[in-house]
Design an enzyme around this catalytic site. Structure first.
Site, short mmCIF file in Angstrom:
data_model
loop_
_atom_site.label_atom_id
_atom_site.label_comp_id
_atom_site.label_asym_id
_atom_site.label_seq_id
_atom_site.Cartn_x
_atom_site.Cartn_y
_atom_site.Cartn_z
N HIS A 88 0.70 -0.80 -0.05
CA HIS A 88 -0.11 -0.45 0.18
C HIS A 88 1.12 1.29 0.19
O HIS A 88 2.05 1.34 0.14
CB HIS A 88 -0.99 0.27 1.26
CG HIS A 88 -2.02 -1.29 1.65
ND1 HIS A 88 -1.45 -2.15 1.78
CD2 HIS A 88 -3.18 -1.05 0.87
CE1 HIS A 88 -2.94 -2.99 2.28
NE2 HIS A 88 -3.67 -2.67 1.58
N ASP A 139 1.74 2.31 3.64
CA ASP A 139 3.44 1.05 3.45
C ASP A 139 4.36 1.80 4.04
O ASP A 139 5.23 1.14 4.05
CB ASP A 139 3.25 -0.42 3.08
CG ASP A 139 1.96 -1.36 3.92
OD1 ASP A 139 0.69 -0.77 4.32
OD2 ASP A 139 1.56 -2.01 1.99
#
Ligand code: CO
Ligand code: CO
Ligand code: CO
Ligand code: CO
Ligand code: CO
Ligand code: CO
Ligand code: CO
Ligand code: CO
Lengths: 438, 438, 438, 438
Positions: free
Chosen positions: D102, D105
């Site tokens: 993501h 992340d």
């Protein structure tokens, strides 16, 4: 001096069915007499400290949506005090007679057991002052034995006896705190007393450890002179894959095995009942039948979601039968109804805490009135008495009183060529009957 | 003389892993020694009479798809005899050492208790002859107390004591039949011992009745001199909304309450475990820990379907741990593994009965070998011993042996400023370890 | 002349809230105007033929507990006629305007398709006479494509095209029968249109076959000139492990794929919604949003039991929102509310059929009144309008009208440094609001 | 220079079945040819960034048990860089060819969209260097539209269009980042695209918004020239009460409604399949049949726990059929197998991350070999072809090719007096067949 947290919200009052005020009681009249007791005495309502003051809207997919002022960085004790003040502000706004708490809700966990003990004592002094000032009482206290990583593999059931000892320290203090504040009960909820996988678990050891722990607690209660009830709160799973205190029947077996069936009762949570595959009503009925009914954690789950949603109750028909059953059994003694419920993650304003409690209290009051009417008119219990009437007859008594053995009964059945005639169970008629009271 | 029912099917033999014969055993070698006992002695496999010979494919949405010759109109006793003959034909084809039955599977229910008793006796004579001829033995017998409408509201827990008496007659006869045939156990499954609605149910009365009934059965067993084990088979629901024998823990509590925890054990069915929200492995582990492990009803449910699908097992990894656990506890004594499973409604040919049993037996044999290897190598148990090693140390013993009270422990924890360090639970490593054996 | 089946039961009348008569309506006043339409026109209630007249209390663990006179041995056509007469006796006692049926409910399946066709035609003549005499109308007809063993592997989705052809014959006749009786809709429920295992299933072929079948039906409808609605009734499973018409959204996708999204709507059953993991309200809302809302099969499941219990509804709050939503969308057109519900297996007396329907009708009437009041006062819809008000503003319109692309929006967000402020979802307040109407 | 995080752990190698090394592959030989492709090319394995590097063991009842060095207080960008370095250390130790991430992340969310954009770009530079150095590629990227409180009521389906715009900015950037890193796909997971209560939800508006959003993304993909596949990941619920992308069939209907069925495919997660009431195999089969199969999020749920446990897979038999099906359909194109799985909360050591991935990879390799053998030998597909052979015959073709209408078919069935004979579905035989390959 601190600003009120619920600044623009007036104390909630009973206004009756005609009221459209969203923050008035339409059904809950604390002093109204129902079957000879006030509604307040029947329901013994309690606000819980953790969901309402210590949870801020985080879930496994996102952080807090409603960070409270007392969750900001700052001095831990000052923030705990601020939280305490807001808690009593809410208790008073709602007019509820009780609250409930974990040790770590009230006071912070600090760097050592001794420091945490001290913090708890300081906060107890302050709580006591608030309780005296407001008249709000303690339904029960408990210890948080599941949040800290040391408890990740259980507290009493941990593979490491040092964790058991640490838990013992917390429970000793929390039990004494409860005693000091005049709590009516002390609750044990074994959130991590279970397992994530049987592959690394010695199940028998762990349930033996749990039995030992509970015996220690009961002994200490008596040493203290604490007159309240020790309660276990069953839950089948979550956070663990499986929890030992699965449901009321499992706890009963555990108490028998530990020699404690006369010492300990259950605190039944609605959402834990449904996670275990039972109706709440079933769990209440079972606890009463087994003689271990104690108290209620009132909330509801979502029938489509398989985790503990801990929602405030909102369906009166679902609550009528459990309340009927409790009334029929004589009502609460030390127990009561604790709102172990949290507002939804999107209900981020302080006023939402009010809406949640007001609606829940009203739905309970409504269900209480229906249950009381049902009990008073007696139609349901008459039906049940008639259904089982045969057990008061000659054959029934002979069986229940042990006057006939299996062969005797068998011969009696064969000789008489018994062909008992099925009778309608009348389920739909009885469902309609209950609906008439709501 | 009657035609064989499985006419073109040869007896099933062990052919080993290279075989591609769909009706050969690839893993099950009855006489192969595993940890000092033959596979056959370890598994003690039984075919069940009801699903395999009395069910013909009906479901709630349609009638039989595989009506058997012995289900056609005709003389009830002649048909029962035909069924018996086919049953033993299958037992021999499969080479299984045991079978199990309900009274009404073996012999028809006729117009009076006395007539049904007589029919059962006649069929027992015939069964005994078959058993002697073939060497097939009886794992357990039981009585059907749930099909006839008289039992629609329960047998022992019926509101009408005449139904209780009728059930007593059936159980007396079925227990004596089991004794006569040398059965190793006697099972009670309380299919309708529960409720459809609490609205018409006096729960406490009913569980008291159930306790009385079970005591009568145990007394009669001793009078008879029957040395087999009395087993209760838990199931949480279906056909009732809720059944009293919900799961192993509930049965344990019930046995304690009825004073029978040393007299009665459990027959654990895989699909009943999962309907109750447990793994099969959990139920086995719990029964062993509580000292009431008896026998197994082997099948599996469908994880997406919420009813008792009673499918034949087909996943070896799922069976390794329960078998490991049973081996570790010393293996079966009187119990065994009964295939309480039915072919799917579309599996309408006789050969499908063979496929079902052969596959199930093989998957069990495979799991047994894996379990035995795990036990022998000891890696899993070593890991568990190390994990709990602290409980064999000074603090652990002090706690378990009751040498320290809550305050003592609490003070010890505070004084030592205990800060036990979490250790990895190693779940993934252990899962991999088990997979190495399969 | 035949005795009435419900001999001592008077026609059910509205008596209002003060009535304690268990067989009177307390809420249902057929002619009472609600938002400009009578209650009867709003609810369009129908009794179903199958559960009420063709099911006699069997379940997977036991046979019929309430065998009806018309289920005894005898001439199939005479028995069908007796059943018809009792059915209309009940319709009239209840005062419901509609009924629903399968082909095989009304007339027996005989030895050949032609013979069964003839039997159906004979019974249609008789039904027509009854309908004219009583004024009871047909909400919908359907064909039973799941009971006979030929359908064990599906009807339209069967691996054998001859079964497809057989199903076509039944549906042609049932559709024409429905047309002839002036039915308002025609329903397809694919009880076995699914699979027991994917191991023997060609999923794509089967859903293609299903699409073909549905297209044939729709074409035939138009050839016939039938003006009613074709409805598909979703169900996720049972009797199959998985059914293709899983839920409303799945059916929508299937209709799009088959080019029928404008031709076919859904008949939503409450218990099928919950088996699929949805609330009933969700399924209604989804169908309305997707433009395929048609009709309702009213019942309820048991939240703890994972099969289709098909119980009569008894909880008014659960029904308020779906009815509100239907009213808001303009109410039923050809659809209505069919009681696809059965009495419990222990409710063995004819009067239990009355209790069941009366209670269900009353709970619906009560919910209708609450829903209408909510709609009229508009508080809920005002709240929703305000919540989404931004979408009526400039940015909202730009997005929905396609005037801005992803990069445009992204740049707008970055340039304006958008930091939208979360607003409370007010769930608890809205739950309380709804409770005020009940 | 930074210390390696997995300091004492050697790169994982294939050692074959005789190995007892817990961190060796026993089945996974990346370069072994299976049906003409290497195992690595078949499986296209990816480690996910979030569970493995961004989650530290918190659950709803307790905080992190395994706080990683890069989660300590410090400079956000330096910590992100440290995390990146550890991630590639693990990728290399495992020898997996892909990863997934993501936006949030990889890089922190900072005080403004512009600042977060910048942080992402900086980290992309660094990731690109690592990818080039190690040869690890990107299976897919995605944007986190569910953690930040702004998304508490959804991203594309939010009642506030500014949230939609904010989400558009994140997706634009994440899609471009994926493009830049040469990602093979781009995934949308709508974690909060659903509702907590229908009481405050305009369902139709919200699904229209979702359709608009997805169209914007697809348009942008084409503008960019990104050749990867856009994937939607279905999930039925959690964190929301109900999510719009419930399952594969629901997504298919949504894509048809939005005109995107040819543009978008699905990323199927095992645990999301089971939460929706389906087997994983069902979801794969459905996606393939509907032409929207894309990629896999490999994990497993706990059959007794009703939330997304995201466990690493450990049961080879469960994976054989889905892999067989994927092979049969030609294997992955742009998709692959992403381990969207997390170690258990008690698996607190770095080495546990290795155990988890190694076991999962091995179980997949084992299942792949079984699936390939099944496909090669063809027994299963031959059985299915024979079962449906009638559809290749005259009647079958007439129906599928639309050469006969409903009346024609009905008349054909009646005239021929069709009485198709049920044939065994052979489920048990086929289950045994599959077991032979494992
Ligand atoms: Co609780
Ligand atoms: Co809870
Ligand atoms: Co069984
Ligand atoms: Co079963
Ligand atoms: Co229906
Ligand atoms: Co149904
Ligand atoms: Co995923
Ligand atoms: Co997941």
């Amino acid at each position: 001096m601190r600003e009120p947290f619920f600044a623009d919200i007036a104390p909630v009052r009973y206004e009756g069915l005609k009221s459209t005020h969203p923050l008035a009681y339409r059904w809950y009249e604390p002093n109204r007499l129902v079957l000879g007791r006030s509604m307040a005495e029947h329901l013994r309502l309690a606000v819980c400290y953790w969901h309402t003051f210590c949870w801020a809207g985080s879930d496994p997919f996102g952080p807090a949506t409603m960070p409270r002022p007392w969750m900001q960085p700052g001095d831990a004790m000052a923030l705990a005090e601020q939280k305490l003040s807001v808690a009593f502000e809410l208790f008073e706004k709602l007019g509820v007679p009780f609250f409930t708490f974990h040790d770590r809700d009230l006071a912070p966990e600090l760097g050592s057991l001794r420091a945490s003990q001290h913090a708890l004592k300081v906060m107890l002094d302050k709580a006591q002052v608030m309780m005296e000032r407001t008249g709000v009482k303690l339904l029960w206290g408990t210890a948080n034995l599941f949040s800290h990583p040391r408890y990740m593999a259980g507290a009493a059931t941990n593979p490491d006896p040092e964790v058991f000892a640490h838990a013992a320290a917390q429970v000793r203090d929390a039990l004494e705190a409860t005693h000091r504040l005049g709590g009516a009960n002390y609750v044990l909820w074994g959130g991590r007393e279970g397992y994530d996988t049987l592959l690394n678990t010695h199940l028998k050891r762990e349930i033996d450890q749990l039995g030992r722990f509970l015996n220690l607690v009961v002994e200490h209660k008596h040493k203290l002179g604490f007159k309240g009830t020790i309660l276990i709160e069953p839950k089948p799973m979550e956070p663990t894959k499986h929890q030992y205190d699965y449901d009321v029947s499992t706890v009963y077996g555990f108490l028998e095995r530990s020699g404690l069936a006369k010492e300990v009762k259950v605190n039944i949570e609605v959402n834990h009942a449904t996670l275990a595959g039972h109706t709440f009503d079933h769990e209440v009925a079972t606890a009463i039948a087994l003689g271990i009914f104690g108290s209620i954690d009132m909330n509801r789950g979502d029938p489509q979601n398989g985790w503990d949603t801990d929602q405030f109750p909102n369906n009166a028909p679902e609550l009528v039968l459990p309340l009927y059953r409790i009334l029929q059994a004589g009502g609460f003694t030390t127990g009561g109804i604790n709102f172990d419920a949290k507002v939804r993650r999107q209900s981020i304003e302080p006023v939402d805490l009010l809406h949640a409690h007001v609606g829940a209290i009203d739905v309970l009051a409504r269900a209480l009135l229906a249950a009381a009417a049902m009990l008073e008119e007696g139609a349901l219990s008459r039906h049940i008495d008639q259904r089982y009437a045969g057990w008061e007859g000659e054959l029934g008594r002979k069986i229940t009183e042990g006057q006939i053995d299996l062969a005797g009964l068998a011969n009696l059945a064969v000789d008489a060529d018994l062909a008992p005639k099925p009778r309608s169970g009348r389920q739909e008629m009885l469902e309609n009957l209950v609906n008439r009271y709501i």
